[in-house]
Design a protein around this motif. Structure first.
Motif, PDB file in Angstrom:
ATOM      1  N   ASP A 274      -1.343   1.933   6.004  1.00  0.00           N
ATOM      2  CA  ASP A 274      -2.194   0.973   5.292  1.00  0.00           C
ATOM      3  C   ASP A 274      -3.675   1.206   5.561  1.00  0.00           C
ATOM      4  O   ASP A 274      -4.507   1.111   4.665  1.00  0.00           O
ATOM      5  CB  ASP A 274      -1.850  -0.459   5.729  1.00  0.00           C
ATOM      6  CG  ASP A 274      -0.627  -1.020   5.024  1.00  0.00           C
ATOM      7  OD1 ASP A 274      -0.095  -0.351   4.123  1.00  0.00           O
ATOM      8  OD2 ASP A 274      -0.206  -2.137   5.383  1.00  0.00           O
TER       9      ASP A 274
ATOM     10  N   SER B 246       0.808  -1.225   0.000  1.00  0.00           N
ATOM     11  CA  SER B 246       0.000   0.000   0.000  1.00  0.00           C
ATOM     12  C   SER B 246       0.832   1.262   0.000  1.00  0.00           C
ATOM     13  O   SER B 246       1.901   1.319   0.583  1.00  0.00           O
ATOM     14  CB  SER B 246      -0.914   0.022   1.214  1.00  0.00           C
ATOM     15  OG  SER B 246      -0.199   0.397   2.356  1.00  0.00           O
TER      16      SER B 246
ATOM     17  N   TYR C  65      -4.545  -5.560   5.743  1.00  0.00           N
ATOM     18  CA  TYR C  65      -5.828  -5.157   5.160  1.00  0.00           C
ATOM     19  C   TYR C  65      -6.995  -5.778   5.911  1.00  0.00           C
ATOM     20  O   TYR C  65      -6.816  -6.653   6.769  1.00  0.00           O
ATOM     21  CB  TYR C  65      -5.896  -5.565   3.685  1.00  0.00           C
ATOM     22  CG  TYR C  65      -5.687  -7.044   3.435  1.00  0.00           C
ATOM     23  CD1 TYR C  65      -6.755  -7.945   3.467  1.00  0.00           C
ATOM     24  CD2 TYR C  65      -4.411  -7.561   3.182  1.00  0.00           C
ATOM     25  CE1 TYR C  65      -6.562  -9.302   3.251  1.00  0.00           C
ATOM     26  CE2 TYR C  65      -4.198  -8.921   2.970  1.00  0.00           C
ATOM     27  CZ  TYR C  65      -5.283  -9.783   2.992  1.00  0.00           C
ATOM     28  OH  TYR C  65      -5.088 -11.130   2.790  1.00  0.00           O
TER      29      TYR C  65
ATOM     30  N   HIS D 192      -7.363  -0.995   1.015  1.00  0.00           N
ATOM     31  CA  HIS D 192      -6.980  -1.962   2.043  1.00  0.00           C
ATOM     32  C   HIS D 192      -8.130  -2.227   3.009  1.00  0.00           C
ATOM     33  O   HIS D 192      -7.969  -2.997   3.958  1.00  0.00           O
ATOM     34  CB  HIS D 192      -5.751  -1.472   2.807  1.00  0.00           C
ATOM     35  CG  HIS D 192      -4.469  -1.836   2.126  1.00  0.00           C
ATOM     36  ND1 HIS D 192      -3.544  -2.692   2.666  1.00  0.00           N
ATOM     37  CD2 HIS D 192      -3.978  -1.481   0.914  1.00  0.00           C
ATOM     38  CE1 HIS D 192      -2.532  -2.839   1.838  1.00  0.00           C
ATOM     39  NE2 HIS D 192      -2.776  -2.108   0.759  1.00  0.00           N
TER      40      HIS D 192
END
Length: 330
Positions: free
Chosen positions: A163, A34, A106, A169
């Motif tokens: 993230d 990410s 995520y 995510h």
């Protein structure tokens, strides 16, 4: 990579690892990283601007006392970075060493799900970004944890906070967070990287990680870009701080942006999929092939439409990372 690999025997082991990592990235259905190098580094730089002196001193002390293993090949250059900014991408570098940490980056909340689905989207068996971030915060806060574990926890916190603010995510449309949505990016058509997994590049997740940011940043250094973002949102900083630390709120905020910005601004509408388990882009009735047939073409119009959300998410991530560390070290 060719230049790096040509510089002599002392780089041979790292070169082999990098080549292996490149093959893994090209030929497996793993989730993309990410925000890329620049995004994660910018989050750390913004956080440093909002940390109190005690927190900043403790962060630097811990990171310098337990440095990153020099034998670990780094995807992003550390040249010119301080220890906190350099640590921002470490959690991606160790994925091969610690594969159990991959699901921690995520949370797959179905695209059209109600907020009540947030909890059930985080499996206890593997964890997800919200549970992993909370666990690492507790580990860093604990006086009974050894310094090596606490340094790892700090590096995870720096990365996972970034993230958590990347919308892709925190969403699933049966497409591995947009990894299974091939796109033509400014005239660069998607190319199939793995026929068996039906994975393509460029794809929606990848351009949000790096390509769009690189176009937004232009010739600015990461430090210059981070500073301009922080100044742009200075009037909103107090409001974000007043709202306090709530990881679920932050995840849901990103989830909503995925639907209202990431998908909604695309030139061709992508229907909401009926949720099902997807492990590769060949699953869900060949999801990537179906998305490929939509012929998504991302150009300046899309970039301009999503740039405000990207800038704001980077700014929020930096401010909120500082909030977490200031709370640990008031």
């Amino acid at each position: 990579m060719d230049f790096y690999c040509s510089r002599g025997k002392k780089h041979a082991r790292a070169c082999v690892w990098l080549l292996g990592a490149a093959l893994i990235l090209l030929f497996s259905p793993v989730r993309a990283w990410s925000w890329g190098c620049e995004g994660h580094q910018a989050v750390a730089m913004i956080a440093e601007k909002h940390m109190n002196r005690h927190a900043l001193e403790r962060v630097n002390q811990l990171l310098l006392s337990v440095p990153i293993d020099p034998a670990l090949p780094r995807w992003c250059s550390s040249q010119g970075l301080d220890s906190m900014s350099d640590s921002a991408t470490w959690a991606d570098d160790i994925r091969k060493v610690r594969p159990e940490a991959s699901p921690w980056h995520y949370i797959d909340i179905p695209r059209d799900a109600p907020r009540s689905a947030l909890a059930e989207s985080c499996p206890a068996s593997t964890g997800c970004i919200t549970s992993a971030l909370q666990h690492q915060i507790e580990a860093l806060r604990s006086n009974g944890t050894d310094s090596h574990t606490r340094a790892d926890a700090l590096r995870f916190i720096i990365h996972f906070t970034g993230d958590l603010h990347q919308p892709l995510h925190c969403v699933s449309n049966n497409d591995l967070g947009g990894n299974c949505v091939p796109v033509d990016f400014f005239g660069n058509p998607p190319v199939e990287k793995n026929p068996q997994a039906e994975s393509y590049s460029p794809n929606l997740h990848g351009i949000w990680d790096s390509n769009i940011i690189q176009r937004m940043k232009r010739m600015e250094s990461v430090a210059q870009w981070a500073d301009s973002i922080d100044r742009r949102f200075s009037s909103q900083t107090a409001g974000w701080q007043k709202a306090g630390i709530n990881l679920d709120d932050w995840a849901w905020e990103s989830h909503e942006l995925a639907d209202s910005v990431v998908y909604a601004k695309l030139p061709v509408a992508i229907p909401v999929e009926e949720p099902e388990l997807v492990k590769a882009c060949s699953d869900n009735n060949h999801v990537s092939m179906r998305m490929l047939n939509l012929h998504e073409r991302v150009s300046q119009q899309y970039t301009d439409a999503v740039a405000p959300a990207i800038n704001q998410q980077i700014a929020k991530a930096g401010v909120r990372l500082a909030m977490i560390l200031n709370e640990i070290w008031p």
